[in-house]
Scaffold this active site. Structure first.
Site, short mmCIF file in Angstrom:
data_model
loop_
_atom_site.label_atom_id
_atom_site.label_comp_id
_atom_site.label_asym_id
_atom_site.label_seq_id
_atom_site.Cartn_x
_atom_site.Cartn_y
_atom_site.Cartn_z
N ARG A 244 0.96 -1.15 -0.13
CA ARG A 244 -0.13 0.10 0.07
C ARG A 244 0.94 1.23 0.11
O ARG A 244 1.89 1.23 0.83
CB ARG A 244 -0.80 -0.12 1.23
CG ARG A 244 -1.78 1.10 1.51
CD ARG A 244 -2.63 0.85 2.62
NE ARG A 244 -3.56 -0.12 2.31
CZ ARG A 244 -5.08 -0.34 3.01
NH1 ARG A 244 -5.41 0.61 3.63
NH2 ARG A 244 -5.71 -1.27 2.34
N LYS B 28 2.06 -7.79 5.15
CA LYS B 28 1.63 -6.27 4.46
C LYS B 28 2.85 -5.23 4.42
O LYS B 28 3.54 -5.31 5.33
CB LYS B 28 0.56 -5.95 5.27
CG LYS B 28 -0.18 -5.08 4.15
CD LYS B 28 -1.26 -5.51 3.40
CE LYS B 28 -2.24 -4.68 2.50
NZ LYS B 28 -3.39 -5.38 1.86
P1 NAD Z 1 -9.71 2.02 -5.97
O1 NAD Z 1 -8.71 2.88 -5.34
O2 NAD Z 1 -9.57 1.39 -7.13
O3 NAD Z 1 -11.05 2.49 -5.70
C1 NAD Z 1 -11.43 3.23 -4.36
C2 NAD Z 1 -12.63 4.08 -4.75
O4 NAD Z 1 -13.21 4.71 -3.64
C3 NAD Z 1 -12.19 5.14 -5.71
O5 NAD Z 1 -13.30 5.47 -6.74
C4 NAD Z 1 -12.01 6.43 -4.76
O6 NAD Z 1 -12.40 7.54 -5.32
C5 NAD Z 1 -13.22 6.05 -3.78
N1 NAD Z 1 -13.31 6.67 -2.37
C6 NAD Z 1 -12.21 7.05 -1.64
N2 NAD Z 1 -12.73 7.59 -0.45
C7 NAD Z 1 -14.01 7.32 -0.53
C8 NAD Z 1 -15.11 7.92 0.33
N3 NAD Z 1 -14.89 8.53 1.64
N4 NAD Z 1 -16.46 7.83 -0.03
C9 NAD Z 1 -16.79 7.45 -1.17
N5 NAD Z 1 -15.89 6.80 -2.05
C10 NAD Z 1 -14.43 7.10 -1.60
O7 NAD Z 1 -9.49 0.62 -5.01
P2 NAD Z 1 -10.05 -0.79 -5.08
O8 NAD Z 1 -8.92 -1.63 -5.71
O9 NAD Z 1 -11.42 -0.96 -5.76
O10 NAD Z 1 -10.20 -1.50 -3.42
C11 NAD Z 1 -11.25 -1.06 -2.88
C12 NAD Z 1 -11.03 -1.62 -1.48
O11 NAD Z 1 -11.15 -3.14 -1.31
C13 NAD Z 1 -9.83 -1.02 -0.62
O12 NAD Z 1 -10.08 -1.02 0.73
C14 NAD Z 1 -9.01 -2.21 -0.81
O13 NAD Z 1 -8.04 -2.35 0.20
C15 NAD Z 1 -10.09 -3.44 -0.83
N6 NAD Z 1 -9.45 -4.58 -1.65
C16 NAD Z 1 -9.27 -4.50 -2.88
C17 NAD Z 1 -8.86 -5.57 -3.70
C18 NAD Z 1 -8.52 -5.58 -4.91
O14 NAD Z 1 -8.40 -6.75 -5.49
N7 NAD Z 1 -8.17 -4.40 -5.78
C19 NAD Z 1 -8.55 -6.93 -2.72
C20 NAD Z 1 -9.02 -6.85 -1.56
C21 NAD Z 1 -9.32 -5.62 -0.95
#
Ligand code: NAD
Length: 346
Positions: free
Chosen positions: A43, A79
């Site tokens: 991260r 992590k």
């Molecule tokens: P990403 O950065 O692509 O998308 C996150 C979205 O959330 C963005 O569009 C951002 O603008 C929006 N955002 C941020 N703060 C916000 C708020 N306060 N209110 C509303 N929207 C807000 O991230 P991602 O890869 O889609 O991951 C999303 C979550 O899932 C994260 O917490 C990540 O750790 C978790 N996660 C992701 C994966 C993966 O494969 N990408 C796997 C496991 C967990």
């Protein structure tokens, strides 16, 4: 403060780096290697204090131990957090990532990593120049690419299992699903539930992104600051962690919480707060394992895509088992999920 955190942590190892020119702290936290090498994302994020970054890395690392065990993947949990003063780009980003790659590779085979918040498949290509244990490099470079759509598919299976437990049927065509954060995971998740006929509400701090998705899938856009208190059947937190806390839980007007964000509970007691409020919580480290199942499965365990899909569907089956255990033993679902993960890892 850093010393106190490290001394009192129950993980195995913490490796710390500091990049003087940029003022960037780097923490690699190895929570457990009992089941195999520690796996977990990298991260990149600004934090108020280095101790906040270390605490985040420790908590996320522990969640990875549980995630790997619950998903039945023979890896432990780790992590890494790169705590930058501001998100870098261009040559500076490359320099910081390579410095981080040297730190990760100093652990030998112990730490296997992939993308996380603010790191991408092209960042993984770069890190792989110096550290051999990197998942989700770009497909052009022989990696498995973006895990987001697979995480979304796993959440979709988990969401349906949660709806089945809460409402007696997993049909979504008369359900309202609120997706908070429509990035790599939230957008494909919103699309999947919309194609099952759900009424979908989306909220994102990036209003253009939310609006474009809403037009494409026929969703309604909400203001991000008020989204959490809106009436819906399912709240799917897919932005950042910590949205479930003593202040927000009384404001929720949903029956189910099922989303991808890591570390959704601000503190352990929030699982009980949700249960007492009559809200079914799908523990994050179980429901969001799809990306890990895909990347670790295809890159390390030689799974084909049919096997991946079977394992993604298995997330729903695991959650059904957790909900039944929580009901039978009067536990919060988070505690029941931890019990299951520990049983699967012993
Ligand atoms: P990403 O950065 O692509 O998308 C996150 C979205 O959330 C963005 O569009 C951002 O603008 C929006 N955002 C941020 N703060 C916000 C708020 N306060 N209110 C509303 N929207 C807000 O991230 P991602 O890869 O889609 O991951 C999303 C979550 O899932 C994260 O917490 C990540 O750790 C978790 N996660 C992701 C994966 C993966 O494969 N990408 C796997 C496991 C967990």
């Amino acid at each position: 403060m850093l010393e106190d955190l490290i001394r009192t942590w129950d993980g195995e190892e913490v490796v710390v780096g500091y990049d003087e020119p940029s003022g960037t702290w780097m923490f690699v936290c190895i929570h457990s290697t009992r089941l195999g090498p520690a796996g977990g994302g990298t991260r990149m994020k600004p934090y108020a204090e280095p101790s906040d970054a270390l605490r985040d890395a420790m908590n996320l690392s522990e969640a990875m131990t549980l995630k790997m065990a619950a998903a039945g993947i023979p890896f432990g949990g780790g992590k890494a957090v790169i705590a930058v003063p501001e998100l870098p780009s261009g040559d500076e980003r490359r320099r910081i990532l390579l410095r981080y790659a040297d730190l990760a590779s100093s652990l030998g085979t112990t730490f296997h990593t992939g993308p996380d918040v603010n790191t991408s498949t092209s960042d993984m290509d770069l890190i792989a120049e110096r550290h051999p244990h990197v998942y989700c490099r770009s497909e052009a470079n022989g990696g498995s690419g973006d895990p987001g759509p697979y995480t979304a598919r796993g959440v979709y299976h988990g969401l349906r299992a949660s709806v089945r437990h809460a409402f007696g049927s997993d049909r979504l065509d008369d359900r309202v699903v609120l997706v908070q954060g429509v990035g790599d995971v939230g957008a494909p998740l919103a699309e999947l539930v919309a194609s099952d006929g759900a009424r979908v509400l989306v909220a994102d701090v990036d209003g253009d992104r939310a609006a474009a998705l809403a037009v494409r899938i026929g969703a309604e856009v909400l203001a991000p600051e008020s989204a959490i208190g809106l009436e819906c059947d399912v709240y799917a937190p897919c932005a950042l962690g910590g949205t479930l806390n003593a202040e927000s839980i009384p404001r929720l007007r949903c029956r189910v919480v099922a989303g991808s964000a890591n570390n959704q509970l601000h503190e352990r007691e929030d699982s009980d707060r949700l249960r007492d409020a009559g809200i079914l919580y799908a523990p994050d480290f179980v429901i969001n394992a799809g990306g890990v199942l895909y990347a670790w499965g295809t890159e390390s365990l030689r799974w084909d895509l049919d096997t991946v899909e079977t394992r993604l569907a298995g997330i729903g089956e695991t959650l059904a088992e957790i909900f039944a255990r929580a009901d039978a033993e009067g536990l919060g679902t988070d505690a029941a999920a931890e019990q299951l993960a520990r049983a699967r890892s012993s």
